[in-house]
Design a protein around this motif. Sequence first.
Motif, mmCIF file in Angstrom:
data_model
loop_
_atom_site.group_PDB
_atom_site.id
_atom_site.type_symbol
_atom_site.label_atom_id
_atom_site.label_comp_id
_atom_site.label_asym_id
_atom_site.label_seq_id
_atom_site.Cartn_x
_atom_site.Cartn_y
_atom_site.Cartn_z
ATOM 1 N N PHE A 30 53.219 32.969 16.737
ATOM 2 C CA PHE A 30 52.559 31.706 17.079
ATOM 3 C C PHE A 30 52.473 30.795 15.850
ATOM 4 O O PHE A 30 52.434 31.255 14.719
ATOM 5 N N PRO A 31 52.415 29.466 16.078
ATOM 6 C CA PRO A 31 52.223 28.518 14.978
ATOM 7 C C PRO A 31 50.743 28.441 14.605
ATOM 8 O O PRO A 31 49.864 28.665 15.454
ATOM 9 N N TRP A 32 50.464 28.098 13.341
ATOM 10 C CA TRP A 32 49.081 27.965 12.887
ATOM 11 C C TRP A 32 49.021 26.947 11.759
ATOM 12 O O TRP A 32 49.953 26.835 10.966
ATOM 13 N N THR A 33 47.903 26.209 11.687
ATOM 14 C CA THR A 33 47.654 25.296 10.573
ATOM 15 C C THR A 33 46.271 25.598 10.025
ATOM 16 O O THR A 33 45.310 25.746 10.790
ATOM 17 N N MET A 71 48.065 24.106 5.027
ATOM 18 C CA MET A 71 49.348 24.757 5.257
ATOM 19 C C MET A 71 49.593 24.956 6.752
ATOM 20 O O MET A 71 48.740 25.464 7.464
ATOM 21 N N SER A 72 50.779 24.550 7.211
ATOM 22 C CA SER A 72 51.242 24.863 8.561
ATOM 23 C C SER A 72 52.270 25.973 8.439
ATOM 24 O O SER A 72 53.078 25.984 7.494
ATOM 25 N N CYS A 73 52.217 26.927 9.370
ATOM 26 C CA CYS A 73 53.072 28.099 9.242
ATOM 27 C C CYS A 73 53.285 28.729 10.614
ATOM 28 O O CYS A 73 52.712 28.297 11.611
ATOM 29 N N THR A 74 54.135 29.757 10.635
ATOM 30 C CA THR A 74 54.320 30.573 11.829
ATOM 31 C C THR A 74 53.931 31.999 11.482
ATOM 32 O O THR A 74 54.401 32.546 10.480
ATOM 33 N N TRP A 75 53.049 32.557 12.293
ATOM 34 C CA TRP A 75 52.657 33.958 12.165
ATOM 35 C C TRP A 75 53.534 34.783 13.087
ATOM 36 O O TRP A 75 53.679 34.448 14.271
ATOM 37 N N GLU A 76 54.104 35.881 12.574
ATOM 38 C CA GLU A 76 54.793 36.862 13.395
ATOM 39 C C GLU A 76 54.126 38.203 13.140
ATOM 40 O O GLU A 76 54.279 38.789 12.060
ATOM 41 N N ILE A 77 53.335 38.654 14.110
ATOM 42 C CA ILE A 77 52.611 39.914 13.980
ATOM 43 C C ILE A 77 53.516 41.017 14.512
ATOM 44 O O ILE A 77 53.823 41.062 15.702
ATOM 45 N N LEU A 78 53.951 41.895 13.600
ATOM 46 C CA LEU A 78 54.886 42.957 13.952
ATOM 47 C C LEU A 78 54.155 44.188 14.492
ATOM 48 O O LEU A 78 54.693 44.913 15.325
ATOM 49 N N SER A 79 52.947 44.447 13.971
ATOM 50 C CA SER A 79 52.081 45.484 14.533
ATOM 51 C C SER A 79 50.656 44.948 14.516
ATOM 52 O O SER A 79 50.282 44.184 13.624
ATOM 53 N N ASP A 80 49.875 45.326 15.518
ATOM 54 C CA ASP A 80 48.546 44.763 15.765
ATOM 55 C C ASP A 80 47.724 44.630 14.476
ATOM 56 O O ASP A 80 47.737 45.531 13.626
ATOM 57 N N VAL A 81 46.990 43.515 14.382
ATOM 58 C CA VAL A 81 46.243 43.172 13.178
ATOM 59 C C VAL A 81 44.734 43.305 13.400
ATOM 60 O O VAL A 81 44.220 42.931 14.451
#
Length: 88
Positions: A30-33, A71-81
Amino acid sequence: MIIKVIKEVDQNKRNELASWPIWEKEASKFPWTYDEEETCFFIEGDVVVTPENGEPVRMGKGDLVTFPAGMSCTWEILSDVRKHYRFG
């Protein structure tokens, strides 16, 4: 904008972080800022955060991370956080 990652956190600092709120999220992308600076400590998980126009940064369990305000970014969660976090 630079994401700061500290890989080794001493026990005194870990004890301090334990009082911070916890955020949890399943594997996803998902995107995040960031409106304000966030500091967080990963209890569990494996994540790649890619700043807009920047290089991907991998982080996860045991890492203390600071994200800069604006900062605007994209988070990619590979294993649950699960992470402790604090804004400001």
